[in-house]
Every structure is written in structure tokens, then in C-alpha cells.
Design a protein around this motif. Sequence first.
Motif, PDB file in Angstrom:
ATOM      1  N   TRP A   1       0.857  -1.189   0.000  1.00  0.00           N
ATOM      2  CA  TRP A   1       0.000   0.000   0.000  1.00  0.00           C
ATOM      3  C   TRP A   1       0.885   1.228   0.000  1.00  0.00           C
ATOM      4  N   VAL A   2       0.699   2.068  -1.007  1.00  0.00           N
ATOM      5  CA  VAL A   2       1.375   3.356  -1.058  1.00  0.00           C
ATOM      6  C   VAL A   2       0.444   4.382  -0.410  1.00  0.00           C
ATOM      7  N   ILE A   3       0.842   4.910   0.726  1.00  0.00           N
ATOM      8  CA  ILE A   3       0.042   5.898   1.446  1.00  0.00           C
ATOM      9  C   ILE A   3       0.415   7.279   0.923  1.00  0.00           C
ATOM     10  N   VAL A   4      -0.574   8.037   0.459  1.00  0.00           N
ATOM     11  CA  VAL A   4      -0.354   9.277  -0.278  1.00  0.00           C
ATOM     12  C   VAL A   4      -1.042  10.438   0.415  1.00  0.00           C
ATOM     13  N   HIS A   5      -0.275  11.488   0.657  1.00  0.00           N
ATOM     14  CA  HIS A   5      -0.841  12.762   1.109  1.00  0.00           C
ATOM     15  C   HIS A   5      -0.713  13.767  -0.031  1.00  0.00           C
ATOM     16  N   PRO A   6      -1.819  14.098  -0.717  1.00  0.00           N
ATOM     17  CA  PRO A   6      -1.736  15.084  -1.803  1.00  0.00           C
ATOM     18  C   PRO A   6      -1.381  16.468  -1.256  1.00  0.00           C
ATOM     19  N   ILE A   7      -0.389  17.085  -1.850  1.00  0.00           N
ATOM     20  CA  ILE A   7       0.017  18.428  -1.429  1.00  0.00           C
ATOM     21  C   ILE A   7      -0.780  19.439  -2.253  1.00  0.00           C
ATOM     22  N   ASP A   8      -1.942  19.826  -1.707  1.00  0.00           N
ATOM     23  CA  ASP A   8      -2.790  20.801  -2.378  1.00  0.00           C
ATOM     24  C   ASP A   8      -2.774  22.100  -1.571  1.00  0.00           C
ATOM     25  N   GLU A   9      -3.691  22.988  -1.886  1.00  0.00           N
ATOM     26  CA  GLU A   9      -3.711  24.282  -1.214  1.00  0.00           C
ATOM     27  C   GLU A   9      -4.018  24.156   0.278  1.00  0.00           C
TER      28      GLU A   9
ATOM     29  N   SER B   1      -2.998  21.724   2.194  1.00  0.00           N
ATOM     30  CA  SER B   1      -1.960  20.948   2.858  1.00  0.00           C
ATOM     31  C   SER B   1      -0.988  21.869   3.595  1.00  0.00           C
ATOM     32  N   PRO B   2      -0.506  21.464   4.779  1.00  0.00           N
ATOM     33  CA  PRO B   2       0.531  22.262   5.453  1.00  0.00           C
ATOM     34  C   PRO B   2       1.860  22.261   4.709  1.00  0.00           C
ATOM     35  N   LEU B   3       1.987  21.407   3.698  1.00  0.00           N
ATOM     36  CA  LEU B   3       3.199  21.365   2.880  1.00  0.00           C
ATOM     37  C   LEU B   3       3.060  22.175   1.594  1.00  0.00           C
ATOM     38  N   ALA B   4       1.949  22.864   1.438  1.00  0.00           N
ATOM     39  CA  ALA B   4       1.748  23.665   0.229  1.00  0.00           C
ATOM     40  C   ALA B   4       2.812  24.757   0.140  1.00  0.00           C
ATOM     41  N   ASN B   5       3.438  24.855  -1.029  1.00  0.00           N
ATOM     42  CA  ASN B   5       4.455  25.883  -1.317  1.00  0.00           C
ATOM     43  C   ASN B   5       5.694  25.763  -0.423  1.00  0.00           C
ATOM     44  N   VAL B   6       5.896  24.605   0.211  1.00  0.00           N
ATOM     45  CA  VAL B   6       7.072  24.380   1.046  1.00  0.00           C
ATOM     46  C   VAL B   6       8.165  23.745   0.193  1.00  0.00           C
ATOM     47  N   THR B   7       9.348  24.303   0.221  1.00  0.00           N
ATOM     48  CA  THR B   7      10.470  23.751  -0.526  1.00  0.00           C
ATOM     49  C   THR B   7      11.198  22.705   0.315  1.00  0.00           C
TER      50      THR B   7
END
Length: 315
Positions: A226-234, A236-242
Motif C-alpha cells: 500500500w502506497v500511502i499518499v498525502h496530496p500536497i494541495d492548497e 496541505s501544510p506542505l503547500a508551497n514548502v520547498t
Amino acid sequence: MTTETDAAESLPRDLGLGDRVAQRSEARFLNPDGSFNVRRIGLSPLRSLSLYHHLLTISWPRFFANVAAFYLVSNLVFAFAYVWAGPGALSGTSATTPGGRYLESFFFSVHTLATIGYGTMSPRSLSAHVLVTVEALFGLMGLALVTGILFARFSRPDARILFSRQAVVAPFKDGTALMFRIANQRTNQLLEVSAIVTLNRLEGGRRRFYELSLERKRITFFPLHWVIVHPIDEASPLANVTEEQFRASDAEVLIALSAVEEDFGQNVHARSSYLAESVVWGARFANMYVDTEDGAMGVDMRQLHAIETIPDPPA
């Protein structure tokens, strides 16, 4: 006007660690093996020690090593007691030196503790008979306890989940996503597998916790991987994070899994975490699916950790 609900939602999600502990911790919260990176001091060893839990959770080699050590030490102690009872305590002995008498007493203790009784040696004095009575009771109780712990170890279900060594930030649909994958190391089946993924990181000198939304939080069957996926959308706390910002924030991704073990019908759990340096950006997981001779679906477990670098698009 701020409501109680808004105030509660504004508090950092500390996962039960407490806000003060969450802010002070500078080490990872969760180790890769699922154990918590917590040190408890101020309790005496006798109050904090749970021998049953220790014997139930240690590895099989350590368990058998502990049982063997207990068996050896018990016989050494009783052998000393037989020697202390005097030269005439046992009949059928032939040794004349202290070392020889101790060796014979040791093997007599082995016969008594294991209720073997070959008949070559036997107690003769009153003190020896008392020692045999005590050792026989001690041996019966010890055998019962070890047998019970062995049964408990065999009957206790657990989740042997294998986590990929690294997580990746890879292309996903029209954007990117944080991914890692898991597989069941055993041939037993796990059902209703669910995942909770939490990100903790430093923000303005404070550590904050975010529960990450997942493409799929639960799967009914888990026969493959199982590949567990967190989509990085607007949202998401990872949005625009480098990648540099992610590493500088001392981020850690915490994973808690729960499932139902099919054979026992009981809930099992597994935990792990990824530090920022364990997250590879611009990579994807290699394919694990393989073709079999009979046409059945197969996965190559050796490829669970394999990742591929995504080439840059041509200019």
C-alpha cells in the motif's frame, strides 16, 4: 466573537504529549521501530519493571536466553545449598574434592528441578530432603510460568508491517504528494487497515502538529503493498514548502496504523516515523509488481525500498 470550538481548534495538536513537552523536545518523537523516544526517570526499578511484559515483548532469542540463564542460575544456587548441607546429604556420590562434590550436586539439582530422577543419587539427610521438597515445588512453578508465557507469546497477534526506508515527494495527478509505502511481512492476512499520518515541525520557534489528509485512509484488504499518499494541495501544510524549508523546520512525519488480524480477529497496531532527511524530493517508488508463471498477481518485496530519481523535463 471567538467560540470555544474555535479556541480548541487553534491549539496545537500535540498527540497527547502535552504542549510544554512538544515545545521542549528536540529529538524525534517516534523511532522507526515504533517505540516512543521518551525517557522516564524518578521511578525505582521495582516499580517500573514489569517482568511479564518484558518476557512477552522481547525477541525470541532474548527470551530463550533469559529462560536458559534462569534455569542455569537456579541449578547453581541449589547445588550450592546441597553442598552446604554437608558431605552426607546425598547418597550415591563418589567425589572427594569440593569441586567434584559441587559438580555432582549441580547435576542432582538438574535431575530434581526437571523431575527426571535417574536414581543414581538421592537425598539422605533431613536438610537434603527439605531442599528437594523446595526445589521440586520451585521447578513445578517455574515450568508452569514458562509454559504460560510461551503460550501467551504464541497466541498474541501483532502486526509485522514493513515500512519503506524513505518517503518521497513525487508527482501526483496534477501536483505533488508525500508518499511512503508499506507491506505485510507475514503470510497472514490483515483486514480493515487504516492509517493516521501526522506532520510535526517548528513554526516561529514553536512545534506544531498537523494531521495530513490522505488520498485513502483505509483499505479493506492488504495482500500486496500500500502506497500511502498525502496530496500536497492548497489545504496541505506542505503547500508551497520547498525541500530546504522542510528540512529547516525539523519536520517529522508520524505514522500510526491499525488493522484486524484475520486469524485471531483482534486489532493490531504498528507505528513508525520519517525525519526530514528521510524524505527524498523529486523521486518516486520503483515498481514492485511482477509477472508470475501461473498468471497470479505478485509483488517483489525486495523492491519495497527502491526509489527512482525523476529526470528533469527537457528544456
